[in-house]
Design an enzyme around this catalytic site. Sequence first.
Site, mmCIF file in Angstrom:
data_model
loop_
_atom_site.group_PDB
_atom_site.id
_atom_site.type_symbol
_atom_site.label_atom_id
_atom_site.label_comp_id
_atom_site.label_asym_id
_atom_site.label_seq_id
_atom_site.Cartn_x
_atom_site.Cartn_y
_atom_site.Cartn_z
ATOM 1 C CB SER A 657 -1.471 -0.686 6.070
ATOM 2 O OG SER A 657 -0.975 -1.781 6.795
ATOM 3 C CG ASP A 730 -7.511 -4.807 9.309
ATOM 4 O OD1 ASP A 730 -6.794 -5.719 8.837
ATOM 5 O OD2 ASP A 730 -7.178 -3.615 9.309
ATOM 6 C CG HIS A 764 -5.195 -4.487 5.896
ATOM 7 N ND1 HIS A 764 -5.158 -3.691 7.017
ATOM 8 C CD2 HIS A 764 -4.060 -4.195 5.201
ATOM 9 C CE1 HIS A 764 -4.055 -2.961 7.019
ATOM 10 N NE2 HIS A 764 -3.374 -3.246 5.926
#
Length: 811
Positions: A657, A730, A764
């Site tokens: 991330s 995601d 994610h």
Amino acid sequence: MFCSRTSSAQDVTYQTPPKSIAALADAPSTPRVSVSSNGQWMLLLDNQDMPTIAELSQPELRIGGLRINPKTNGPSRIIYTTKLRLKHLPDGKELLVQGLPAKARITEVTWSPDNTKVAFTHTSDRHVELWLLDVASASARLMPNLFLNSVFGKSYEWVSDSQTLLARAIVGGRGDTPILSPVPMGPTVQENIGKKAPARTYQDLLKNPTDEKLFEFYATAQVVKVSVTGRMQPLGQPGIVQQASPSPNGRYALVKYRHRPYSYTLPYTDFPLQVDILSMEGLVVKTMADLPLADNVPSSFDAVPTGQRGHNWRADVPSTLYWVEAQDGGDPKTAAPVRDKIFTLAAPFENEPQELAALPLRFRDVLWGNANVALVEGYRWADRKEMTWTLNPTTKAAPVVLFDRSSQDTYTAPGTPYTVRNLTGNEVLATDTKGETLYFIGNGASPEGDRPFVDELDVASKKATRWWRSEAPFYEVPVTILDLNKRLLVTRRESQQEAPNYFLREVKSAKLTPLTKFTNPYVAVGNLTKQVLKYKRADGVDLTANLYLPYGYKKEDGPLPTLMEAYPVEFKNKANAGQVKGSPYAFTRLSWGSPIYWVTQGYAVLQGTSIPIVGEGSKEPNDTYVEQLTASAKAAIDEGVRLGVVDRKRVAVMGHSYGAFMTANLLAHTDLFKAGIARSGAYNRTLTPFGFQAEERTYWEAPEVYNTMSPFTHADKIKTPLLLIHGEADNNSGTFPLQSERFYNALKGHGATVRYVVLPFEAHGYAARESIMHTLWEMNTWLDKYVKQPAAAEAPATPEQSAVGAKTEGN
């Protein structure tokens, strides 16, 4: 057909990493616990293993900011509990709960106010069901003929009598899913007429009228009053019910409905909201508010909509509602001596609302105690200021400052106020018999690491007295206080080599009684030992990193190939940025994304490496992001080299991330690394133009910051091998898979060595066992090829060596 060796698309099967890595990833997780409020029972909840890719690939709707399984009308991505066990306290006798559903998938576990029952949901193949556990007999049973709508999360709440629950149920007879024509009736149109409506970047939004119909079908619910005997009564009308909460005395229900007009740029949390108070007979007593679409809220982090917000019940009185209203138009950049006001309205809700408090900062939370004391928390994002006030709800005197501090100064953090459940099942502040003392449980951050504590605080003098503090060589965390007078705690205690276990701790006598005996899940692969490094950046900022070395490593073995992992954090103060995080005595628990697996492969690992980005005073942290990022990474490597464990010529960097964003920037602006691994990142900040991470400014306010910080802008400079991994589903704000796709194309176009792996059905965070094992294989192969054995990387790759387990993309 010719297929280039250097740029190719491939579809092959999932791969697995070396056995030592796979064994660590497969280690079972430690059960979670929940202690009854009377201190007589501990409920142990066993977590499910990693789901399979087949489970993850079940049907999923991504609409309105939600992810819905249309077969169950519940969330599509959730971690379940598979087994429940009861332990009687203090003797520790364990009872395995009988009658649980086969292949249990349990969530929403909640004790009844009188602690005689536990409610929970079970997700079957077709429904979300409500179950009840009778504590005395340790037996569970299904509440029949009730199918829950849990798309918004918590689908029921206990009423204070412990005999009734309020549930959000699927509307009976709603019919089949709407049959929607694939032929559009016309274009999808959005329009804005002259008003500012900034919106940060969100995923899974409504896109067209078809999505709107599906959203309404799956989100619509009927509030139902359910007795533990199975008797049911509907309350009010069906609607998109986001919340249905009973008043503490059980006579009313606070019900919040979302409704049209919807938005294609905002999630459901910003849709129009109607707030009603219903009687327990189902009649509307009062409509408190009907709030419009929140599409004109400023982009600042502590900006809020105008009008009423945050309606909820006072926990300490029978039936009084409270809410907050902004006094600055919701814009923190507007000068105003009062930011927020708290209002209350008591049953029968016929009088005018009463102002309870005026706050100079934005309201964050209120914790109710009794008629004489409550705690109110406020904050200001710009300088990370936070304040806590004591408030007398009866006299309504001006709030008195209890704490005034920086939220980022962990060393002075007073801890979290300790709450207990009262007779109605609501959380209220724990106080002494006179109501003059409060209690706090804190992390205890210090230069030696976290040392959790329990304090009692005299409200009048503001003086804290420490009951107890965790002592080396253990890391011990208070879970709950069983008896305030006897100072009896339940704690979770661990060390570097001892897995977390739960204990009864008698503070006065220092007696410690074990409640659980969970074993070290990693013992078969050798001890994982951690050393906390402390060093300085070139500008004097203190930094830390956790160093892990291979089992049996000796310094005379020489420097090792190294993997560095980090996640940058923004600060407004250098001193706070340099504070030590975590504990040197905590047991090392490996998540799926941890870098620590590679100690089994002969790497030194720098985990949790400090990357503070500081902007003091009027300066914003990101104004010098690249310079501070580079200096922090160099300092970590220099410290490892000084210790003799890091081979400067064989260091890789990885992150997830915002850590992936960091990784790409380090490769663009330094030559410190032999390879990089970036998972599920965002690389072009012009695609998140209304702010990102801790950056409040928009692209148009600070274009040079956005451009300088975007590794996409500097793709032509990246020559270090980079592995990109991204979940194709995601759901995180701003990290669209498009970010990795476009970055890969930019890198490939400039001749970089880059590999792009797309994981089917993954969000994610990655969940399926196949995906996680393949990700570990990808990373291990990349590190061995370009870091551990860099000379081998010069040779042309064979087709077998080039194979990708999930999916890669290229020309």
